[in-house]
Design a protein around this motif. Structure first.
Motif, PDB file in Angstrom:
ATOM      1  N   LYS A 209       0.831  -1.199   0.000  1.00  0.00           N
ATOM      2  CA  LYS A 209       0.000   0.000   0.000  1.00  0.00           C
ATOM      3  C   LYS A 209       0.866   1.249   0.000  1.00  0.00           C
ATOM      4  O   LYS A 209       0.701   2.148  -0.821  1.00  0.00           O
ATOM      5  CB  LYS A 209      -0.925  -0.003   1.214  1.00  0.00           C
ATOM      6  N   ASN A 210       1.804   1.325   0.938  1.00  0.00           N
ATOM      7  CA  ASN A 210       2.734   2.448   0.994  1.00  0.00           C
ATOM      8  C   ASN A 210       3.892   2.118   1.927  1.00  0.00           C
ATOM      9  O   ASN A 210       3.848   1.132   2.670  1.00  0.00           O
ATOM     10  CB  ASN A 210       2.044   3.755   1.436  1.00  0.00           C
ATOM     11  N   VAL A 211       4.920   2.956   1.866  1.00  0.00           N
ATOM     12  CA  VAL A 211       6.080   2.826   2.748  1.00  0.00           C
ATOM     13  C   VAL A 211       6.237   4.149   3.489  1.00  0.00           C
ATOM     14  O   VAL A 211       6.245   5.217   2.867  1.00  0.00           O
ATOM     15  CB  VAL A 211       7.362   2.493   1.960  1.00  0.00           C
ATOM     16  N   ILE A 212       6.348   4.074   4.787  1.00  0.00           N
ATOM     17  CA  ILE A 212       6.459   5.259   5.634  1.00  0.00           C
ATOM     18  C   ILE A 212       7.811   5.241   6.346  1.00  0.00           C
ATOM     19  O   ILE A 212       8.281   4.185   6.779  1.00  0.00           O
ATOM     20  CB  ILE A 212       5.311   5.296   6.659  1.00  0.00           C
ATOM     21  N   ILE A 213       8.426   6.409   6.464  1.00  0.00           N
ATOM     22  CA  ILE A 213       9.688   6.529   7.198  1.00  0.00           C
ATOM     23  C   ILE A 213       9.506   7.593   8.277  1.00  0.00           C
ATOM     24  O   ILE A 213       8.864   8.618   8.058  1.00  0.00           O
ATOM     25  CB  ILE A 213      10.851   6.911   6.258  1.00  0.00           C
ATOM     26  N   LYS A 214      10.078   7.342   9.453  1.00  0.00           N
ATOM     27  CA  LYS A 214       9.926   8.289  10.561  1.00  0.00           C
ATOM     28  C   LYS A 214      11.118   8.223  11.499  1.00  0.00           C
ATOM     29  O   LYS A 214      11.801   7.209  11.593  1.00  0.00           O
ATOM     30  CB  LYS A 214       8.637   8.016  11.344  1.00  0.00           C
ATOM     31  N   PHE A 215      11.369   9.330  12.194  1.00  0.00           N
ATOM     32  CA  PHE A 215      12.294   9.340  13.315  1.00  0.00           C
ATOM     33  C   PHE A 215      11.526   8.901  14.557  1.00  0.00           C
ATOM     34  O   PHE A 215      10.298   8.988  14.605  1.00  0.00           O
ATOM     35  CB  PHE A 215      12.875  10.735  13.533  1.00  0.00           C
ATOM     36  N   THR A 216      12.244   8.484  15.591  1.00  0.00           N
ATOM     37  CA  THR A 216      11.611   7.995  16.819  1.00  0.00           C
ATOM     38  C   THR A 216      10.540   8.953  17.327  1.00  0.00           C
ATOM     39  O   THR A 216       9.420   8.554  17.637  1.00  0.00           O
ATOM     40  CB  THR A 216      12.666   7.788  17.926  1.00  0.00           C
ATOM     41  N   MET A 217      10.876  10.253  17.409  1.00  0.00           N
ATOM     42  CA  MET A 217       9.970  11.248  17.980  1.00  0.00           C
ATOM     43  C   MET A 217       9.355  12.169  16.929  1.00  0.00           C
ATOM     44  O   MET A 217       8.748  13.178  17.262  1.00  0.00           O
ATOM     45  CB  MET A 217      10.720  12.101  19.011  1.00  0.00           C
ATOM     46  N   GLY A 218       9.528  11.838  15.666  1.00  0.00           N
ATOM     47  CA  GLY A 218       9.047  12.720  14.611  1.00  0.00           C
ATOM     48  C   GLY A 218       7.778  12.242  13.943  1.00  0.00           C
ATOM     49  O   GLY A 218       7.309  11.129  14.167  1.00  0.00           O
ATOM     50  N   ASN A 219       7.216  13.105  13.115  1.00  0.00           N
ATOM     51  CA  ASN A 219       6.041  12.744  12.336  1.00  0.00           C
ATOM     52  C   ASN A 219       6.439  11.856  11.164  1.00  0.00           C
ATOM     53  O   ASN A 219       7.491  12.045  10.565  1.00  0.00           O
ATOM     54  CB  ASN A 219       5.342  13.997  11.815  1.00  0.00           C
ATOM     55  N   PRO A 220       5.607  10.889  10.817  1.00  0.00           N
ATOM     56  CA  PRO A 220       5.924   9.998   9.701  1.00  0.00           C
ATOM     57  C   PRO A 220       5.681  10.659   8.353  1.00  0.00           C
ATOM     58  O   PRO A 220       4.829  11.548   8.222  1.00  0.00           O
ATOM     59  CB  PRO A 220       4.957   8.829   9.914  1.00  0.00           C
ATOM     60  N   LEU A 221       6.435  10.229   7.358  1.00  0.00           N
ATOM     61  CA  LEU A 221       6.235  10.678   5.977  1.00  0.00           C
ATOM     62  C   LEU A 221       6.162   9.471   5.058  1.00  0.00           C
ATOM     63  O   LEU A 221       6.976   8.551   5.168  1.00  0.00           O
ATOM     64  CB  LEU A 221       7.392  11.567   5.520  1.00  0.00           C
ATOM     65  N   LYS A 222       5.207   9.489   4.159  1.00  0.00           N
ATOM     66  CA  LYS A 222       5.157   8.450   3.133  1.00  0.00           C
ATOM     67  C   LYS A 222       6.257   8.705   2.117  1.00  0.00           C
ATOM     68  O   LYS A 222       6.536   9.855   1.767  1.00  0.00           O
ATOM     69  CB  LYS A 222       3.802   8.465   2.417  1.00  0.00           C
ATOM     70  N   VAL A 223       6.877   7.638   1.655  1.00  0.00           N
ATOM     71  CA  VAL A 223       7.876   7.783   0.603  1.00  0.00           C
ATOM     72  C   VAL A 223       7.190   8.342  -0.637  1.00  0.00           C
ATOM     73  O   VAL A 223       6.175   7.819  -1.094  1.00  0.00           O
ATOM     74  CB  VAL A 223       8.541   6.428   0.282  1.00  0.00           C
ATOM     75  N   GLY A 224       7.720   9.440  -1.142  1.00  0.00           N
ATOM     76  CA  GLY A 224       7.131  10.107  -2.295  1.00  0.00           C
ATOM     77  C   GLY A 224       6.220  11.259  -1.925  1.00  0.00           C
ATOM     78  O   GLY A 224       5.815  12.036  -2.789  1.00  0.00           O
ATOM     79  N   GLU A 225       5.914  11.404  -0.626  1.00  0.00           N
ATOM     80  CA  GLU A 225       5.043  12.483  -0.177  1.00  0.00           C
ATOM     81  C   GLU A 225       5.803  13.821  -0.167  1.00  0.00           C
ATOM     82  O   GLU A 225       6.948  13.905   0.279  1.00  0.00           O
ATOM     83  CB  GLU A 225       4.530  12.196   1.230  1.00  0.00           C
ATOM     84  N   LYS A 226       5.182  14.847  -0.665  1.00  0.00           N
ATOM     85  CA  LYS A 226       5.791  16.182  -0.692  1.00  0.00           C
ATOM     86  C   LYS A 226       5.434  16.919   0.593  1.00  0.00           C
ATOM     87  O   LYS A 226       4.329  16.801   1.110  1.00  0.00           O
ATOM     88  CB  LYS A 226       5.293  16.972  -1.918  1.00  0.00           C
ATOM     89  N   VAL A 227       6.385  17.691   1.094  1.00  0.00           N
ATOM     90  CA  VAL A 227       6.119  18.485   2.281  1.00  0.00           C
ATOM     91  C   VAL A 227       6.571  19.921   2.048  1.00  0.00           C
ATOM     92  O   VAL A 227       7.428  20.186   1.222  1.00  0.00           O
ATOM     93  CB  VAL A 227       6.846  17.928   3.528  1.00  0.00           C
ATOM     94  N   LYS A 228       5.976  20.826   2.821  1.00  0.00           N
ATOM     95  CA  LYS A 228       6.387  22.213   2.779  1.00  0.00           C
ATOM     96  C   LYS A 228       7.336  22.475   3.934  1.00  0.00           C
ATOM     97  O   LYS A 228       7.034  22.166   5.081  1.00  0.00           O
ATOM     98  CB  LYS A 228       5.168  23.136   2.882  1.00  0.00           C
ATOM     99  N   LYS A 229       8.480  23.032   3.648  1.00  0.00           N
ATOM    100  CA  LYS A 229       9.488  23.265   4.681  1.00  0.00           C
ATOM    101  C   LYS A 229       9.006  24.198   5.784  1.00  0.00           C
ATOM    102  O   LYS A 229       9.446  24.138   6.910  1.00  0.00           O
ATOM    103  CB  LYS A 229      10.783  23.793   4.068  1.00  0.00           C
ATOM    104  N   GLU A 230       8.035  25.027   5.474  1.00  0.00           N
ATOM    105  CA  GLU A 230       7.542  25.943   6.505  1.00  0.00           C
ATOM    106  C   GLU A 230       6.696  25.220   7.566  1.00  0.00           C
ATOM    107  O   GLU A 230       6.299  25.823   8.543  1.00  0.00           O
ATOM    108  CB  GLU A 230       6.743  27.109   5.892  1.00  0.00           C
ATOM    109  N   SER A 231       6.440  23.922   7.369  1.00  0.00           N
ATOM    110  CA  SER A 231       5.690  23.166   8.351  1.00  0.00           C
ATOM    111  C   SER A 231       6.601  22.602   9.439  1.00  0.00           C
ATOM    112  O   SER A 231       6.198  21.760  10.224  1.00  0.00           O
ATOM    113  CB  SER A 231       4.958  21.993   7.662  1.00  0.00           C
ATOM    114  N   LYS A 232       7.830  23.084   9.518  1.00  0.00           N
ATOM    115  CA  LYS A 232       8.805  22.605  10.484  1.00  0.00           C
ATOM    116  C   LYS A 232       8.271  22.770  11.908  1.00  0.00           C
ATOM    117  O   LYS A 232       7.650  23.754  12.255  1.00  0.00           O
ATOM    118  CB  LYS A 232      10.118  23.387  10.339  1.00  0.00           C
ATOM    119  N   GLU A 233       8.574  21.745  12.746  1.00  0.00           N
ATOM    120  CA  GLU A 233       8.105  21.748  14.131  1.00  0.00           C
ATOM    121  C   GLU A 233       8.700  22.927  14.903  1.00  0.00           C
ATOM    122  O   GLU A 233       9.874  23.209  14.750  1.00  0.00           O
ATOM    123  CB  GLU A 233       8.504  20.438  14.823  1.00  0.00           C
TER     124      GLU A 233
END
Length: 224
Positions: free
Chosen positions: A200-224
């Motif tokens: 279905k999909n592949v997700i990558i995440k840091f231990t304490m971070g939000n997950p991202l789907k591989v291929g998903e685009k993000v806006k840099k201004e959404s930084k924590e």
């Protein structure tokens, strides 16, 4: 999925992730679809091209022929003459089974190992496995087996059509982490009845971070 997509996702993760006071793990989550895991349970081992920052802990159960080699290379060694203390002591067997990731054994001891450890190690998928070289003859070489198992990771669906696996640490190079993820992905496909169609999909995440789907685009201004 291509490796360059994984690299892009890792870059995006770093751009939106807050710095922590500890070294975070990087985890991959592979969501499967149209897969009945009761009929097509995924359970196999992958040898990764790069360390995940944490090596597998290995316990060897051997007789005197392999004693010296095992003590030089493994994290813990149980000798044939020591097996009696594990008989009937379920608490001790469970303790050992939790402390070590992989068990290897001398072939001549497999019968007694199955009797003493089987009902605990079996359901955990940790019984010494001849298919991947985890059962050695009395004249076998232990070090090459241990070196291989240090990089082995178990890929399993357990009770849900989801695979969760640590693929590295945040201080690793993105290229090395991406190669680990892609190796798992490539070797998973032949294990699935419909191949890529079951992913279905592949997700990558840091231990304490939000997950991202591989291929998903993000806006840099959404930084924590």
């Amino acid at each position: 999925m291509e490796k360059k997509q994984i690299l892009e996702t890792l870059g995006n993760l770093r751009s939106i992730s807050k710095k922590r006071k500890f070294k975070q793990s990087i985890d991959a989550v592979i969501n499967l679809k149209e897969l009945d895991i009761k009929k097509n349970n995924v359970d196999f081992f992958v040898s990764l091209p790069h360390s995940r920052g944490k090596e597998a802990k290995i316990c060897a159960i051997v007789d005197s022929e392999l004693e010296t080699q095992a003590k030089q290379t493994c994290d813990f060694v149980i000798l044939k003459k020591e097996l009696d203390k594990y008989k009937g002591d379920l608490k001790l067997v469970k303790k050992i089974s939790k402390e070590y990731d992989i068990f290897i054994a001398q072939a001549s001891l497999m019968g007694i190992i199955a009797t003493i450890f089987g009902r605990v190690l079996g359901p955990l998928g940790k019984m010494p496995n001849p298919r991947v070289g985890g059962v050695l003859p009395p004249i076998g070489q232990v070090k090459p087996v241990v070196d291989k198992f240090r990089k082995l990771v178990r890929i399993t669906t357990k009770k849900e059509p989801i695979i969760k696996i640590s693929v590295g640490k945040e201080d690793m190079k993105d290229e090395d982490v991406a190669e680990n993820v892609y190796t798992i992905y490539e070797q998973l496909i032949p294990q699935l009845p419909k191949g890529q169609a079951n992913i279905k999909n592949v997700i990558i995440k840091f231990t304490m971070g939000n997950p991202l789907k591989v291929g998903e685009k993000v806006k840099k201004e959404s930084k924590e």
